[in-house]
Design an enzyme around this catalytic site. Sequence first.
Site, PDB file in Angstrom:
ATOM      1  N   GLU A 131     -96.168 -11.798   5.403  1.00 44.55           N
ATOM      2  CA  GLU A 131     -94.784 -11.870   4.952  1.00 44.55           C
ATOM      3  C   GLU A 131     -93.834 -11.202   5.940  1.00 44.55           C
ATOM      4  O   GLU A 131     -94.225 -10.282   6.664  1.00 44.55           O
ATOM      5  CB  GLU A 131     -94.661 -11.214   3.568  1.00 44.55           C
ATOM      6  CG  GLU A 131     -95.400 -12.038   2.516  1.00 44.55           C
ATOM      7  CD  GLU A 131     -95.453 -11.404   1.144  1.00 44.55           C
ATOM      8  OE1 GLU A 131     -95.539 -12.148   0.165  1.00 44.55           O
ATOM      9  OE2 GLU A 131     -95.429 -10.168   1.027  1.00 44.55           O
ATOM     10  N   CYS A 146     -87.803  -7.142   8.920  1.00 44.23           N
ATOM     11  CA  CYS A 146     -88.973  -6.296   8.713  1.00 44.23           C
ATOM     12  C   CYS A 146     -90.200  -7.186   8.927  1.00 44.23           C
ATOM     13  O   CYS A 146     -90.387  -8.168   8.210  1.00 44.23           O
ATOM     14  CB  CYS A 146     -88.910  -5.749   7.284  1.00 44.23           C
ATOM     15  SG  CYS A 146     -90.344  -4.782   6.820  1.00 44.23           S
ATOM     16  N   CYS A 191    -104.205  -4.798   5.637  1.00 44.23           N
ATOM     17  CA  CYS A 191    -104.156  -3.479   6.264  1.00 44.23           C
ATOM     18  C   CYS A 191    -105.426  -2.727   5.892  1.00 44.23           C
ATOM     19  O   CYS A 191    -105.908  -2.833   4.767  1.00 44.23           O
ATOM     20  CB  CYS A 191    -102.942  -2.697   5.766  1.00 44.23           C
ATOM     21  SG  CYS A 191    -102.712  -1.115   6.605  1.00 44.23           S
ATOM     22  N   CYS A 228    -103.928   2.945   1.713  1.00 38.96           N
ATOM     23  CA  CYS A 228    -103.064   3.830   0.922  1.00 38.96           C
ATOM     24  C   CYS A 228    -102.983   3.228  -0.482  1.00 38.96           C
ATOM     25  O   CYS A 228    -102.608   2.068  -0.639  1.00 38.96           O
ATOM     26  CB  CYS A 228    -101.672   3.935   1.545  1.00 38.96           C
ATOM     27  SG  CYS A 228    -101.697   4.503   3.269  1.00 38.96           S
ATOM     28  N   CYS A 261     -99.842   1.321  -1.984  1.00 38.87           N
ATOM     29  CA  CYS A 261     -99.252   0.229  -1.212  1.00 38.87           C
ATOM     30  C   CYS A 261     -99.993  -1.076  -1.519  1.00 38.87           C
ATOM     31  O   CYS A 261    -101.223  -1.135  -1.435  1.00 38.87           O
ATOM     32  CB  CYS A 261     -99.351   0.559   0.273  1.00 38.87           C
ATOM     33  SG  CYS A 261     -98.851  -0.789   1.354  1.00 38.87           S
ATOM     34  N   GLY A 299     -99.449  -4.266   7.387  1.00 37.82           N
ATOM     35  CA  GLY A 299    -100.301  -3.836   8.493  1.00 37.82           C
ATOM     36  C   GLY A 299     -99.899  -2.521   9.116  1.00 37.82           C
ATOM     37  O   GLY A 299     -98.820  -1.978   8.856  1.00 37.82           O
ATOM     38  N   GLU A 300    -100.788  -2.002   9.935  1.00 39.96           N
ATOM     39  CA  GLU A 300    -100.565  -0.739  10.631  1.00 39.96           C
ATOM     40  C   GLU A 300    -100.351  -1.052  12.123  1.00 39.96           C
ATOM     41  O   GLU A 300    -101.310  -1.364  12.837  1.00 39.96           O
ATOM     42  CB  GLU A 300    -101.769   0.182  10.414  1.00 39.96           C
ATOM     43  CG  GLU A 300    -101.791   1.416  11.290  1.00 39.96           C
ATOM     44  CD  GLU A 300    -100.467   2.189  11.339  1.00 39.96           C
ATOM     45  OE1 GLU A 300     -99.828   2.398  10.301  1.00 39.96           O
ATOM     46  OE2 GLU A 300    -100.072   2.581  12.446  1.00 39.96           O
ATOM     47  N   SER A 313     -93.176   1.837  12.597  1.00 33.40           N
ATOM     48  CA  SER A 313     -93.565   2.752  11.529  1.00 33.40           C
ATOM     49  C   SER A 313     -95.084   2.866  11.521  1.00 33.40           C
ATOM     50  O   SER A 313     -95.785   1.865  11.545  1.00 33.40           O
ATOM     51  CB  SER A 313     -93.069   2.195  10.187  1.00 33.40           C
ATOM     52  OG  SER A 313     -93.434   3.064   9.132  1.00 33.40           O
ATOM     53  N   LEU A 318     -95.134   9.855   6.031  1.00 35.49           N
ATOM     54  CA  LEU A 318     -95.753  11.150   5.742  1.00 35.49           C
ATOM     55  C   LEU A 318     -96.186  11.241   4.264  1.00 35.49           C
ATOM     56  O   LEU A 318     -97.357  11.419   3.973  1.00 35.49           O
ATOM     57  CB  LEU A 318     -94.767  12.269   6.109  1.00 35.49           C
ATOM     58  CG  LEU A 318     -95.378  13.639   6.337  1.00 35.49           C
ATOM     59  CD1 LEU A 318     -96.361  13.647   7.487  1.00 35.49           C
ATOM     60  CD2 LEU A 318     -94.280  14.683   6.575  1.00 35.49           C
ATOM     61  N   CYS A 361     -90.434  -2.172   0.090  1.00 33.85           N
ATOM     62  CA  CYS A 361     -91.434  -1.385   0.816  1.00 33.85           C
ATOM     63  C   CYS A 361     -92.721  -1.298   0.020  1.00 33.85           C
ATOM     64  O   CYS A 361     -92.716  -0.928  -1.155  1.00 33.85           O
ATOM     65  CB  CYS A 361     -90.936   0.034   1.046  1.00 33.85           C
ATOM     66  SG  CYS A 361     -89.368   0.107   1.863  1.00 33.85           S
TER      67      CYS A 361
HETATM   68  N1  SAH Z   1     -98.576   0.911   8.075  1.00 38.23           N
HETATM   69  C1  SAH Z   1     -97.276   1.315   8.514  1.00 38.23           C
HETATM   70  C2  SAH Z   1     -96.255   0.258   8.262  1.00 38.23           C
HETATM   71  C3  SAH Z   1     -95.983  -0.020   6.811  1.00 38.23           C
HETATM   72  S1  SAH Z   1     -94.328   0.361   6.614  1.00 38.23           S
HETATM   73  C4  SAH Z   1     -96.910   2.626   7.867  1.00 38.23           C
HETATM   74  O1  SAH Z   1     -97.673   3.089   7.033  1.00 38.23           O
HETATM   75  O2  SAH Z   1     -95.908   3.214   8.229  1.00 38.23           O
HETATM   76  C5  SAH Z   1     -94.118   0.372   4.972  1.00 38.23           C
HETATM   77  C6  SAH Z   1     -93.585   1.689   4.459  1.00 38.23           C
HETATM   78  O3  SAH Z   1     -93.532   1.570   3.049  1.00 38.23           O
HETATM   79  C7  SAH Z   1     -94.511   2.861   4.767  1.00 38.23           C
HETATM   80  O4  SAH Z   1     -93.753   4.028   4.910  1.00 38.23           O
HETATM   81  C8  SAH Z   1     -95.324   2.911   3.503  1.00 38.23           C
HETATM   82  O5  SAH Z   1     -95.958   4.136   3.301  1.00 38.23           O
HETATM   83  C9  SAH Z   1     -94.278   2.621   2.481  1.00 38.23           C
HETATM   84  N2  SAH Z   1     -94.811   2.189   1.195  1.00 38.23           N
HETATM   85  C10 SAH Z   1     -96.025   1.658   0.943  1.00 38.23           C
HETATM   86  N3  SAH Z   1     -96.149   1.377  -0.373  1.00 38.23           N
HETATM   87  C11 SAH Z   1     -94.986   1.725  -0.939  1.00 38.23           C
HETATM   88  C12 SAH Z   1     -94.489   1.657  -2.272  1.00 38.23           C
HETATM   89  N4  SAH Z   1     -95.223   1.163  -3.249  1.00 38.23           N
HETATM   90  N5  SAH Z   1     -93.235   2.097  -2.495  1.00 38.23           N
HETATM   91  C13 SAH Z   1     -92.486   2.563  -1.490  1.00 38.23           C
HETATM   92  N6  SAH Z   1     -92.880   2.643  -0.210  1.00 38.23           N
HETATM   93  C14 SAH Z   1     -94.133   2.241   0.054  1.00 38.23           C
END
Ligand code: SAH
Length: 353
Positions: A87, A100, A107, A111, A114, A157-158, A187, A211, A331
Amino acid sequence: MTTRYDVSRDELAAVLSGAPRYRVDQVWNGLYSRLGEPDTWTDLPRALRAELAARLPVALSPVTESVSDKGDTVKFLWELDGGSRIETVLMLYRDRATVCISSQAGCAMACGFCATGQAGFTRHLSAGEIVEQVVRATERARAVDRRVSNVVFMGMGEPMANEAAVWTAVERIHGDLGLSARHITISTVGIIPGIRKLAERPLPVNLAVSLHAANDALRDELVPINRRYPIDDLVGACRDYLARRNRRISFEWAMIDGVNDRDSDARELADVCRRLRPTAHVNLIPLNPTPGYPTRGSSLKRVHEFRDLLERFGANATVRQNRGTEIDAACGQLAAGQPVTLRPTRSGHTVVE
Ligand code: SAH
């Protein structure tokens, strides 16, 4: 499969062997400035356009396009060669737009909060599959008179687990699509070797670090890769990045009710921010709902209180606006699921098959 945006200018010349250099340059200009299908570049010879279309197919087949926020957020679901889906989200503002983009299908970082992490890893994207997301979104933005001003690697993805392809894409987005490095943000969940690699790259892109917790016990739970790259080491890599780059680092913090939104979390986070020079900037958003995680996002009231606490403890923070929740485009909600999860809303999204 080599797709249209995978090739460099020299590789394009090789594909179009026999075409004079100025023709290759015109095709390149078509790909990166005019955009759209070669068919529409009618001042180029028909045979050349046909050859390009046949030998370098596009990478992204549209599956659906969903719209929310009164048309200001557009989510594209694409199918790739091999059948996996990714997406891309386009956010339209008054006179510009942000895209974005995804760097992997799925991924591997797992986490729990996510949606992409819940779905697991499928494969890396090629540089062309990454660049084409920006191109397609730019076409869509142009259709409503917006210019894409920012690109963020905050989709699926990362990026730092696919650093080489991401970097090739960054160079293309910068050098050929014409975005300045300060308008490109990568990110990362905190992959230290990736951050170190990025510090050696020539373009000073923005770095955002997800973080979400400022002590190892909590971060181990929320962001499992923390067990390999704990906070102290991560902050060390961020310091080194800053030492080489005249840029700020931002920390992403998805606020989870009762989990990472306590006063003690604000204090710990501010302490981490102040270990960087210049201090890291914190972006706060309430956690967005996902199917596989039972805990709720913090209330907006608590998000603002938390922001005020951070400032009192000497850190800078911004509460970020949430876009696209009703079309699962916000996000952490990108999962390349079926559009049947969409519900009709007052602002009215559409699903185009
Ligand atoms: N893998 C990378 C890129 C993903 S960016 C990273 O972790 O930074 C997507 C952002 O949305 C990251 O900061 C991630 O931690 C955050 N995110 C993931 N799940 C989320 C959720 N359910 N609500 C809000 N932010 C979330």
